[in-house]
Design a protein around this motif. Structure first.
Motif, PDB file in Angstrom:
ATOM      1  N   THR A  51       0.809  -1.228   0.000  1.00 39.51           N
ATOM      2  CA  THR A  51       0.000   0.000   0.000  1.00 39.51           C
ATOM      3  C   THR A  51       0.841   1.277   0.000  1.00 39.51           C
ATOM      4  OG1 THR A  51      -0.325   0.021   2.423  1.00 39.51           O
ATOM      5  CG2 THR A  51      -1.970  -1.143   1.121  1.00 39.51           C
ATOM      6  N   THR A  52       1.940   1.276  -0.761  1.00 33.46           N
ATOM      7  CA  THR A  52       2.711   2.513  -0.929  1.00 33.46           C
ATOM      8  C   THR A  52       1.864   3.506  -1.718  1.00 33.46           C
ATOM      9  OG1 THR A  52       4.843   1.393  -0.862  1.00 33.46           O
ATOM     10  CG2 THR A  52       4.782   3.544  -1.933  1.00 33.46           C
ATOM     11  N   ASN A  53       1.588   4.643  -1.114  1.00 37.82           N
ATOM     12  CA  ASN A  53       0.692   5.639  -1.706  1.00 37.82           C
ATOM     13  C   ASN A  53       1.524   6.811  -2.225  1.00 37.82           C
ATOM     14  OD1 ASN A  53      -1.544   7.039  -2.486  1.00 37.82           O
ATOM     15  ND2 ASN A  53      -2.283   7.478  -0.434  1.00 37.82           N
ATOM     16  N   ILE A  54       1.968   6.696  -3.484  1.00 40.16           N
ATOM     17  CA  ILE A  54       2.813   7.738  -4.055  1.00 40.16           C
ATOM     18  C   ILE A  54       1.985   8.993  -4.343  1.00 40.16           C
ATOM     19  CG2 ILE A  54       4.516   6.160  -5.020  1.00 40.16           C
ATOM     20  CD1 ILE A  54       3.122   6.507  -7.732  1.00 40.16           C
ATOM     21  N   THR A  55       2.662  10.131  -4.383  1.00 44.81           N
ATOM     22  CA  THR A  55       1.985  11.402  -4.678  1.00 44.81           C
ATOM     23  C   THR A  55       2.427  11.978  -6.015  1.00 44.81           C
ATOM     24  OG1 THR A  55       3.685  12.579  -3.423  1.00 44.81           O
ATOM     25  CG2 THR A  55       1.673  11.960  -2.244  1.00 44.81           C
ATOM     26  N   GLN A  56       3.461  11.368  -6.621  1.00 46.84           N
ATOM     27  CA  GLN A  56       3.896  11.794  -7.957  1.00 46.84           C
ATOM     28  C   GLN A  56       4.557  10.637  -8.676  1.00 46.84           C
ATOM     29  OE1 GLN A  56       7.419  14.499  -7.938  1.00 46.84           O
ATOM     30  NE2 GLN A  56       7.284  14.396  -5.705  1.00 46.84           N
ATOM     31  N   GLY A  57       4.478  10.660 -10.016  1.00 45.95           N
ATOM     32  CA  GLY A  57       5.116   9.627 -10.822  1.00 45.95           C
ATOM     33  C   GLY A  57       4.408   8.288 -10.742  1.00 45.95           C
ATOM     34  N   VAL A  58       5.158   7.219 -11.018  1.00 48.35           N
ATOM     35  CA  VAL A  58       4.624   5.855 -11.018  1.00 48.35           C
ATOM     36  C   VAL A  58       5.575   4.956 -10.229  1.00 48.35           C
ATOM     37  CG1 VAL A  58       3.445   6.107 -13.244  1.00 48.35           C
ATOM     38  CG2 VAL A  58       5.814   5.276 -13.188  1.00 48.35           C
ATOM     39  N   ILE A  59       5.100   3.767  -9.903  1.00 49.77           N
ATOM     40  CA  ILE A  59       5.945   2.752  -9.273  1.00 49.77           C
ATOM     41  C   ILE A  59       6.353   1.772 -10.361  1.00 49.77           C
ATOM     42  CG2 ILE A  59       6.125   0.993  -7.472  1.00 49.77           C
ATOM     43  CD1 ILE A  59       3.740   2.406  -6.083  1.00 49.77           C
ATOM     44  N   THR A  60       7.646   1.711 -10.652  1.00 49.14           N
ATOM     45  CA  THR A  60       8.162   0.841 -11.703  1.00 49.14           C
ATOM     46  C   THR A  60       8.836  -0.368 -11.082  1.00 49.14           C
ATOM     47  OG1 THR A  60       8.557   2.746 -13.138  1.00 49.14           O
ATOM     48  CG2 THR A  60       9.704   0.700 -13.691  1.00 49.14           C
ATOM     49  N   ALA A  61       8.333  -1.550 -11.409  1.00 48.08           N
ATOM     50  CA  ALA A  61       8.922  -2.799 -10.920  1.00 48.08           C
ATOM     51  C   ALA A  61       9.861  -3.376 -11.965  1.00 48.08           C
ATOM     52  CB  ALA A  61       7.824  -3.806 -10.615  1.00 48.08           C
ATOM     53  N   HIS A  62      10.938  -3.988 -11.515  1.00 45.70           N
ATOM     54  CA  HIS A  62      11.855  -4.722 -12.385  1.00 45.70           C
ATOM     55  C   HIS A  62      11.569  -6.210 -12.211  1.00 45.70           C
ATOM     56  CE1 HIS A  62      13.898  -0.948 -13.001  1.00 45.70           C
ATOM     57  NE2 HIS A  62      13.993  -0.802 -11.690  1.00 45.70           N
ATOM     58  N   VAL A  63      11.323  -6.892 -13.338  1.00 47.87           N
ATOM     59  CA  VAL A  63      10.902  -8.293 -13.289  1.00 47.87           C
ATOM     60  C   VAL A  63      11.766  -9.125 -14.229  1.00 47.87           C
ATOM     61  CG1 VAL A  63       8.986  -9.891 -13.698  1.00 47.87           C
ATOM     62  CG2 VAL A  63       8.534  -7.625 -12.729  1.00 47.87           C
ATOM     63  N   ILE A  64      12.271 -10.239 -13.713  1.00 46.39           N
ATOM     64  CA  ILE A  64      12.971 -11.226 -14.550  1.00 46.39           C
ATOM     65  C   ILE A  64      11.873 -12.022 -15.243  1.00 46.39           C
ATOM     66  CG2 ILE A  64      14.587 -13.163 -14.572  1.00 46.39           C
ATOM     67  CD1 ILE A  64      15.567 -12.111 -11.780  1.00 46.39           C
ATOM     68  N   ASP A  65      11.562 -11.643 -16.485  1.00 45.46           N
ATOM     69  CA  ASP A  65      10.404 -12.221 -17.169  1.00 45.46           C
ATOM     70  C   ASP A  65      10.764 -13.140 -18.330  1.00 45.46           C
ATOM     71  OD1 ASP A  65      11.289 -10.327 -18.963  1.00 45.46           O
ATOM     72  OD2 ASP A  65       9.382  -9.256 -19.117  1.00 45.46           O
ATOM     73  N   ASP A  66      12.034 -13.436 -18.511  1.00 47.49           N
ATOM     74  CA  ASP A  66      12.450 -14.370 -19.566  1.00 47.49           C
ATOM     75  C   ASP A  66      12.050 -15.786 -19.142  1.00 47.49           C
ATOM     76  OD1 ASP A  66      13.758 -16.057 -21.327  1.00 47.49           O
ATOM     77  OD2 ASP A  66      15.675 -15.009 -21.218  1.00 47.49           O
TER      78      ASP A  66
END
Length: 199
Positions: A93-108
């Motif tokens: 429940t991180t409630n940011i006030t600006q921008g976006v939350i970008t996740a890094h995923v090992i998706d290969d």
């Protein structure tokens, strides 16, 4: 000798074709996301799933949905400090006030991982599929504590993981006691066909 009991989630070790070079892709985490599994966040080494809004979420227990990959940290403007922050886990429940939350995923889909089992793992488990024992990660270092749920080793095609070998660390390879390490690939992956049946 007893195996070390120190779960670490899924740790990339190579690909089916050779060396793993650390590649990830970026996905969004919805602002104020209440992680689906009810834990304290998404931790490095946790499996994640795609969601209809275009981002990712943490995986819930005994998943049958296709996996997106393995979480490897995230970036966002911290709402408390106002500073751009890299974090090895996403706090629930991180409630940011600006921008976006970008996740890094090992998706290969071809990346090979190690994961600790909660039960007695032997060579007879290789080529079977399995699911997860889901536990909250470590908020100090952001590391997952997911384990392979040995009681659920089966042939089920929708199980998230396929065991393709056993780890070779001498402190984690005793086949007579619990907490050995399995070498796995993601079996049921959103970027490839539906998972295959275990043998």
């Amino acid at each position: 000798m007893a195996n070390i009991d120190a779960p670490f989630g899924l740790k990339p070790i190579r690909t089916l074709g050779g060396e793993y070079t650390g590649a990830t892709n970026s996905y969004l985490i919805a602002d104020n996301l209440n992680v689906a599994n009810g834990l304290g966040g998404i931790f490095t080494g946790d499996l994640v799933i795609p969601v209809a809004t275009g981002g990712i979420d943490g995986v819930a227990a005994a998943p049958t949905l296709a996996m997106q990959g393995v979480f490897a940290g995230c970036e966002y403007v911290d709402p408390a400090s106002g500073k751009y922050t890299y974090n090895s886990y996403y706090p629930d429940t991180t409630n940011i006030t600006q921008g976006v939350i970008t996740a890094h995923v090992i998706d290969d889909p071809m990346v090979v991982f190690e994961i600790q089992a909660d039960g007695i793992l032997t060579a007879a488990d290789v080529n079977f599929n399995c699911t997860l024992l889901i536990t909250d990660g470590n908020t100090q270092d952001g590391q997952s504590k997911f384990e392979l749920d040995h009681s659920e080793v089966a042939t089920t095609s929708t199980d998230p993981l396929k065991i393709i070998g056993l780890g070779t660390d001498p402190e984690r390879s005793d086949e007579t006691v619990a907490n050995g390490v399995a070498v796995v690939v993601i079996n049921h992956h959103s970027l490839k066909s539906v998972g295959t049946v275990g043998i």
